[in-house]
Design a protein around this motif. Structure first.
Motif, short mmCIF file in Angstrom:
data_model
loop_
_atom_site.label_atom_id
_atom_site.label_comp_id
_atom_site.label_asym_id
_atom_site.label_seq_id
_atom_site.Cartn_x
_atom_site.Cartn_y
_atom_site.Cartn_z
N ALA A 74 0.83 -1.20 0.00
CA ALA A 74 0.00 0.00 0.00
C ALA A 74 0.87 1.26 0.00
CB ALA A 74 -0.94 -0.01 1.20
N CYS A 75 1.94 1.26 0.80
CA CYS A 75 2.86 2.39 0.81
C CYS A 75 3.49 2.59 -0.56
CB CYS A 75 3.94 2.19 1.87
SG CYS A 75 3.36 2.24 3.57
N ASP A 76 3.88 1.50 -1.21
CA ASP A 76 4.46 1.60 -2.55
C ASP A 76 3.47 2.25 -3.51
OD1 ASP A 76 6.70 0.28 -1.59
OD2 ASP A 76 6.13 -1.67 -2.40
N THR A 77 2.20 1.84 -3.43
CA THR A 77 1.18 2.39 -4.32
C THR A 77 1.01 3.89 -4.09
OG1 THR A 77 -0.01 0.29 -4.39
CG2 THR A 77 -1.27 2.26 -4.95
N ALA A 78 0.94 4.30 -2.84
CA ALA A 78 0.78 5.72 -2.54
C ALA A 78 1.96 6.54 -3.03
CB ALA A 78 0.59 5.91 -1.04
N LEU A 79 3.15 6.01 -2.86
CA LEU A 79 4.34 6.76 -3.29
C LEU A 79 4.46 6.80 -4.81
CD1 LEU A 79 6.93 5.79 -0.58
CD2 LEU A 79 6.29 8.10 -1.27
N ARG A 80 3.98 5.78 -5.49
CA ARG A 80 3.99 5.84 -6.96
C ARG A 80 3.14 7.01 -7.45
NH1 ARG A 80 4.11 0.04 -6.82
NH2 ARG A 80 1.82 -0.07 -6.86
N ALA A 81 2.04 7.27 -6.78
CA ALA A 81 1.19 8.40 -7.17
C ALA A 81 1.94 9.73 -6.99
CB ALA A 81 -0.10 8.41 -6.35
#
Length: 238
Positions: free
Chosen positions: A32-39
């Protein structure tokens, strides 16, 4: 101007090397953290600020360094690309690790905010960060209440779940209803919610009139180990 922000918790166990055999338990949180940081990275900020809880209020320049040696693992991290600067507090070490994991290759600075910092000062910090570059990204670190169960670090407090529900609404709605800005600092202290001050910095940055509307996505909401963890991203609409 704030163009995007990621909100993540910052327990040292987020780093697999520190979690040891328990590392798989938090795989979903890491993803989930990876997804947020990709944004955030997709928004192409000129400067990325990492905001997290700390014992003292202070800024850390690009190039700040840290280590997880106090937790028993000789793992060093660097925030941004500058020359080695002053040591980072623990929350910003986790932030530097998350940015490295995400592949951020630009300048990054840090801001530590203590749990005693008043909401108005947190908001003022956010406005200042939002105006620090043409395109500003934030990685905002911190947790909800640490009193969500009998085995929680602060034991069970019946007010904890309601407090975290308000925080979740604010994170899911880019604080359009003022939930984060309105979090009570004294209650947050009693509930051991380290995210209150960082979230209110984010609310202040997002309230900057130059920012415009923000789209929000709440990727994760749970309380493993009796601590409220949230992951979200806010991106500029359009």
């Amino acid at each position: 101007m704030l163009v995007a922000a990621a909100v993540c918790p910052c327990p040292p166990l987020l780093v697999p090397e520190l979690a040891s055999g328990a590392a798989p338990e938090l795989d979903g949180l890491r993803e989930a953290c990876d997804t947020a940081l990709r944004a955030v990275l997709a928004a192409a900020p000129d400067l990325l600020w990492v905001v997290g809880p700390g014992a003292e209020h202070g800024a850390f320049e690009d190039g700040g360094t840290g280590s997880f040696a106090p937790y028993g693992v000789d793992l060093a991290v660097t925030l941004g690309l500058g020359d080695p600067a002053e040591p980072l507090p623990g929350s910003l070490c986790v932030g530097a690790w998350l940015l490295d994991r995400a592949g951020w290759a630009g300048p990054a600075k840090g801001l530590a905010v203590p749990d005693y910092l008043e909401p108005e000062l947190c908001a003022a910090n956010g406005v200042r960060l939002a105006g620090s570059a043409d395109r500003v990204g934030l990685l905002v670190l911190g947790e909800g209440s640490a009193r969500r169960g009998l085995k929680a670090p602060g034991y069970l407090d019946e007010r904890a779940e309601g407090f975290d529900a308000v925080a979740a609404r604010g994170l899911a709605g880019a604080d359009s209803g003022g939930e984060l800005a309105g979090l009570d600092d004294e209650l947050a202290f009693e509930l051991m919610a380290s995210g209150r001050a960082p979230w209110q910095v984010l609310a202040g940055a997002a309230a900057d009139p130059a920012t415009g509307p923000l789209d929000a996505r709440l990727h994760y909401q749970d309380a493993p180990y009796g601590v409220g963890y949230f992951v979200a991203d806010w991106t500029r609409a359009g």
